[in-house]
Scaffold this motif. Structure first.
Motif: not given
Length: 452
Positions: A141-143, A150-153, A429-431, A439-440
């Motif tokens: 779930l976290k992954e 990231q996709a939305e970013l 990752a920072k967000l 992991y990002a």
């Protein structure tokens, strides 16, 4: 998992309603179907037997659902399954509703138990194991939340630049020379010639300013850097921007300021659940992100925090301290560091001007953007004058012949222009407060990892 009301034994085959085409329901839609029969499809996230009652947690693209029944022949975790049953309110179930199973079917059974328990994965424990088995651990779930953010970013990046008149381009990833002087390149054999994987689309996006004036690209770039840190990747997703007819680097920073504001608006609208899951906060983007020159930044961290900075740039600790200062004094998670020395910028970076209008050969119009203690952007105004560019190439001791494909365009009236690049994984990752940038990315590449 919670104790349900008694349920009738589940059937081993789909019911008549399913056979007649009962549509699939996503787990997030359960509140709309209280008291109704639904059909769920997903992965067996977790399972438990308790006193003749069986609990299974089904995971689909939208979330989790607790399902309860008896007499079920449950397969191994991560199997693809289908559940049919009645939706009942239950305050302790995920989302406040559970499904009382009346039919259960294995769609595709896992043949091996997962190497780690997906519901219990922790980024801070055995990171190499999690990356070695990324083909399955990426389902966590976290992954999934990190990749969704990231996709939305990236989608927000595209959407906002489109509204500002930019055109998306696609540039070569097999090149004959490096965009930054040939350093840190991955060489490849190309039909008997030596070529390289592109470390940046920089040269091409500048050329395309002569076509569309405002351009951007979303693509992987490659850096053959011998890093083994939590903040570096050798392949990452670069969000590149270039725009023409600017006054100076302030126009470029103002664009990035607006762009980041738009990205955060979209993340608030579409990723609130992911940020909640990861315990992270979406930052406010100031209307005018603070600026400080590099020399003033070095002086500030030395005088305020006693941290001496060596070299041409800010070191990681200086970036952290400078960000801490602006968070405490101005409430900003962002700060632009400007006026970089020429030695710390690529050959194509435009020199700064003195107050009398003359060029300052020691300073440039290059900048970095720091976010929560780390650089996420490098950018600036580029050289657009052909003679000045050739002088710069010579002063950097580069081979002009190897850059002819790039320099040729500057013979044909290129306008003042500039741009920047954002590392998507580093910003993600920072967000989200992810301590390791690997992991990002779904399948990271670092100096030790070529699989999966």
């Amino acid at each position: 998992m919670t104790q349900p009301a008694p349920t009738p034994p589940a059937q081993s085959a789909p019911t008549q309603a399913a056979a007649q085409g009962l549509p699939r329901t996503l787990t997030r839609e359960l509140p709309r179907h209280e008291g109704q029969t639904v059909r769920l499809q997903g992965f067996l996230h977790a399972r438990r037997d308790l006193g003749g009652v069986q609990f299974l947690v089904l995971r689909d693209v939208s979330g989790l659902a607790q399902c309860v029944g008896s007499g079920l022949d449950l397969p191994l975790a991560e199997s693809s399954v289908e559940v049919e049953g009645t939706v009942k309110a239950h305050p302790k179930a995920p989302g406040g509703f559970e499904v009382q199973v009346t039919a259960f079917r294995v769609i595709s059974a896992a043949t091996t138990a997962p190497p780690v328990e997906i519901p219990k994965m922790d980024w801070h424990v055995n990171p190499e194991t999690m990356l070695d088995y990324r083909v399955v651990t990426v389902r966590g779930l976290k992954e999934r939340a990190a990749l969704k953010v990231q996709a939305e970013l990236v989608a927000a990046f595209r959407d906002h630049l489109n509204t500002e008149g930019f055109t998306e381009i696609s540039t070569p990833k097999i090149v004959s020379a490096g965009a930054e002087g040939g350093a840190n390149l991955f060489p490849i054999e190309y039909f008997g010639q030596q070529a390289f994987l592109a470390q940046s689309p920089q040269l091409y996006k500048q050329i395309m300013v002569g076509v569309f004036e405002r351009v951007f690209e979303v693509a992987a770039v490659y850096r053959a850097e011998e890093h083994a840190t939590s903040r570096h990747l050798n392949e990452y997703l670069s969000l590149d921007v270039e725009l023409g007819f600017i006054q100076d680097e302030e126009d470029v920073m103002a664009l990035e300021n607006r762009l980041l504001g738009a990205i955060m608006v979209r993340l608030r609208e579409r990723c609130a659940a992911e940020f909640t899951l990861l315990g992270a906060q979406i930052p406010d983007v100031p209307a005018h992100i603070p600026r400080i020159t590099l020399m003033d930044a070095r002086r500030l961290v030395s005088e305020k925090y006693g941290h001496a900075v060596g070299g041409k740039d800010l070191d990681p600790e200086a970036e952290r301290l400078l960000s801490q200062h602006y968070a405490e004094t101005e409430g900003s998670d962002f700060v632009f560091v400007t006026k970089y020395p020429r030695a710390a910028r690529p050959f194509y970076t435009h020199a700064d001007h003195n107050e009398d209008g003359s060029l300052n050969p020691d300073l440039t119009r290059g900048f970095d953007l720091l976010f929560r203690g780390i650089e996420i952007t490098s950018g600036g105004q580029r050289i657009h004058d052909h003679a000045m560019l050739m002088d710069s190439i010579t002063s950097y001791k580069l081979n002009p012949a190897s850059l002819e494909g790039y320099t040729e365009v500057f013979k044909y009236g290129m306008p003042p222009h500039g741009g920047f690049a954002i590392g998507a994984e580093r910003l993600t990752a920072k967000l989200l407060g992810i301590s390791n940038v690997r992991y990002a990315r779904a399948f990271p590449r670092d100096r030790h990892r070529l699989t999966p």
